[in-house]
Design a protein around this motif. Structure first.
Motif, mmCIF file in Angstrom:
data_model
loop_
_atom_site.group_PDB
_atom_site.id
_atom_site.type_symbol
_atom_site.label_atom_id
_atom_site.label_comp_id
_atom_site.label_asym_id
_atom_site.label_seq_id
_atom_site.Cartn_x
_atom_site.Cartn_y
_atom_site.Cartn_z
ATOM 1 N N THR A 16 0.975 -1.321 -0.062
ATOM 2 C CA THR A 16 0.116 0.070 -0.082
ATOM 3 C C THR A 16 0.952 1.225 -0.274
ATOM 4 O OG1 THR A 16 -1.659 -1.216 1.224
ATOM 5 C CG2 THR A 16 -1.721 1.313 1.313
ATOM 6 N N LEU A 17 1.857 1.155 0.630
ATOM 7 C CA LEU A 17 2.903 2.402 0.878
ATOM 8 C C LEU A 17 3.464 2.553 -0.475
ATOM 9 C CD1 LEU A 17 4.214 1.898 4.453
ATOM 10 C CD2 LEU A 17 2.725 3.853 3.557
ATOM 11 N N MET A 18 3.992 1.496 -0.917
ATOM 12 C CA MET A 18 4.759 1.606 -2.447
ATOM 13 C C MET A 18 3.657 2.087 -3.431
ATOM 14 S SD MET A 18 6.962 -2.039 -2.216
ATOM 15 C CE MET A 18 7.158 -1.841 -4.067
ATOM 16 N N HIS A 19 2.478 1.920 -3.487
ATOM 17 C CA HIS A 19 1.526 2.571 -4.397
ATOM 18 C C HIS A 19 1.433 3.892 -4.003
ATOM 19 C CE1 HIS A 19 0.375 -1.047 -6.571
ATOM 20 N NE2 HIS A 19 0.123 -1.666 -5.327
ATOM 21 N N THR A 20 1.746 4.719 -3.080
ATOM 22 C CA THR A 20 1.600 6.061 -2.626
ATOM 23 C C THR A 20 2.878 6.606 -3.262
ATOM 24 O OG1 THR A 20 2.723 5.975 -0.597
ATOM 25 C CG2 THR A 20 0.130 5.697 -0.785
ATOM 26 N N GLY A 21 3.850 5.890 -3.752
ATOM 27 C CA GLY A 21 5.078 6.556 -4.165
ATOM 28 C C GLY A 21 6.503 6.344 -3.479
ATOM 29 N N ILE A 22 6.316 5.777 -2.012
ATOM 30 C CA ILE A 22 7.569 5.625 -1.430
ATOM 31 C C ILE A 22 8.237 4.325 -2.017
ATOM 32 C CG2 ILE A 22 8.093 4.816 0.719
ATOM 33 C CD1 ILE A 22 5.629 6.234 1.982
ATOM 34 N N ASN A 23 9.512 4.569 -1.830
ATOM 35 C CA ASN A 23 10.485 3.178 -2.443
ATOM 36 C C ASN A 23 10.227 2.140 -1.604
ATOM 37 O OD1 ASN A 23 12.589 3.256 -0.358
ATOM 38 N ND2 ASN A 23 13.562 5.039 -1.608
ATOM 39 N N GLU A 24 10.594 1.079 -1.926
ATOM 40 C CA GLU A 24 10.460 -0.324 -1.353
ATOM 41 C C GLU A 24 11.273 -0.299 -0.055
ATOM 42 O OE1 GLU A 24 10.890 -5.126 -1.993
ATOM 43 O OE2 GLU A 24 11.548 -3.659 -3.576
ATOM 44 N N SER A 25 12.393 0.130 0.252
ATOM 45 C CA SER A 25 13.135 0.117 1.358
ATOM 46 C C SER A 25 12.479 0.966 2.489
ATOM 47 C CB SER A 25 14.662 0.435 1.179
ATOM 48 O OG SER A 25 15.103 0.601 2.585
ATOM 49 N N GLU A 26 11.964 2.189 2.210
ATOM 50 C CA GLU A 26 11.296 3.119 3.111
ATOM 51 C C GLU A 26 9.860 2.578 3.321
ATOM 52 O OE1 GLU A 26 11.316 7.016 1.528
ATOM 53 O OE2 GLU A 26 13.509 7.143 1.435
ATOM 54 N N ALA A 27 9.400 1.814 2.407
ATOM 55 C CA ALA A 27 7.970 1.503 2.655
ATOM 56 C C ALA A 27 7.995 0.154 3.663
ATOM 57 C CB ALA A 27 7.282 1.105 1.413
ATOM 58 N N LEU A 28 8.918 -0.712 3.543
ATOM 59 C CA LEU A 28 9.192 -1.673 4.583
ATOM 60 C C LEU A 28 9.138 -1.184 5.670
ATOM 61 C CD1 LEU A 28 9.240 -4.763 5.015
ATOM 62 C CD2 LEU A 28 11.598 -4.728 4.230
ATOM 63 N N THR A 29 10.368 -0.426 6.100
ATOM 64 C CA THR A 29 10.707 0.363 7.142
ATOM 65 C C THR A 29 9.361 0.932 8.003
ATOM 66 O OG1 THR A 29 12.845 0.537 6.609
ATOM 67 C CG2 THR A 29 12.048 1.805 8.552
ATOM 68 N N LYS A 30 8.859 1.616 7.160
ATOM 69 C CA LYS A 30 7.643 2.270 7.644
ATOM 70 C C LYS A 30 6.271 1.476 7.958
ATOM 71 C CE LYS A 30 4.530 5.964 8.102
ATOM 72 N NZ LYS A 30 4.058 6.255 9.519
ATOM 73 N N ILE A 35 2.825 -1.499 11.887
ATOM 74 C CA ILE A 35 2.323 -2.844 12.288
ATOM 75 C C ILE A 35 2.967 -2.985 13.922
ATOM 76 C CG2 ILE A 35 2.413 -5.213 12.243
ATOM 77 C CD1 ILE A 35 0.753 -3.506 10.028
ATOM 78 N N SER A 36 4.166 -2.769 14.010
ATOM 79 C CA SER A 36 4.533 -2.766 15.474
ATOM 80 C C SER A 36 3.757 -1.860 16.573
ATOM 81 C CB SER A 36 5.889 -2.409 15.781
ATOM 82 O OG SER A 36 6.192 -0.963 15.990
ATOM 83 N N ILE A 37 3.268 -0.512 15.950
ATOM 84 C CA ILE A 37 2.420 0.188 16.952
ATOM 85 C C ILE A 37 0.941 -0.364 16.997
ATOM 86 C CG2 ILE A 37 1.238 2.527 16.958
ATOM 87 C CD1 ILE A 37 4.001 3.666 15.834
ATOM 88 N N GLU A 38 0.440 -0.673 15.727
ATOM 89 C CA GLU A 38 -0.965 -1.190 15.751
ATOM 90 C C GLU A 38 -1.245 -2.649 16.371
ATOM 91 O OE1 GLU A 38 -3.829 -2.905 12.175
ATOM 92 O OE2 GLU A 38 -2.303 -1.373 11.610
ATOM 93 N N TYR A 39 -0.358 -3.460 16.341
ATOM 94 C CA TYR A 39 -0.413 -4.906 16.945
ATOM 95 C C TYR A 39 0.149 -4.794 18.417
ATOM 96 C CZ TYR A 39 -2.349 -6.770 12.858
ATOM 97 O OH TYR A 39 -3.252 -6.521 11.812
ATOM 98 N N HIS A 40 0.817 -3.579 18.740
ATOM 99 C CA HIS A 40 1.531 -3.716 20.214
ATOM 100 C C HIS A 40 2.509 -4.863 20.133
ATOM 101 C CE1 HIS A 40 -1.583 -0.742 21.351
ATOM 102 N NE2 HIS A 40 -2.530 -1.702 20.937
ATOM 103 N N ILE A 41 3.346 -4.803 19.279
ATOM 104 C CA ILE A 41 4.471 -5.677 19.194
ATOM 105 C C ILE A 41 5.701 -4.827 19.012
ATOM 106 C CG2 ILE A 41 5.644 -7.618 17.945
ATOM 107 C CD1 ILE A 41 2.999 -8.236 16.812
ATOM 108 N N SER A 42 6.805 -4.947 19.966
ATOM 109 C CA SER A 42 7.746 -4.123 19.792
ATOM 110 C C SER A 42 8.453 -4.323 18.509
ATOM 111 C CB SER A 42 8.989 -4.649 20.898
ATOM 112 O OG SER A 42 9.608 -5.928 20.559
#
Length: 67
Positions: A16-30, A35-42
């Motif tokens: 989803t983030l890649m479709h907004t124009g972010i490159n793959e590496s930055e999209a993966l990090t984001k 997901i860590s915030i959403e699912y409360h996982i460190s």
């Protein structure tokens, strides 16, 4: 929720983030941070699930930069 649910959520968020124009590496990090915030996982545990070697300093620095 199991490991595959978490990894699937990261993958979907990354695409989803890649479709907004972010490159793959930055999209993966984001996606990992979101997901860590959403699912409360460190973020450190998510990095371990993804198979990346990390240290706490880098993980904490990334969390602050994307919040």
């Amino acid at each position: 929720m199991d490991i595959f649910d978490v990894l699937g959520a990261i993958s979907k968020r990354k695409i989803t983030l890649m479709h907004t124009g972010i490159n793959e590496s930055e999209a993966l990090t984001k996606a990992k941070i979101d997901i860590s915030i959403e699912y409360h996982i460190s973020l450190f545990d998510i990095e371990k699930l993804a198979g990346q070697k990390t240290n706490r300093t880098r993980v904490n620095k990334n969390r602050r930069s994307f919040s």
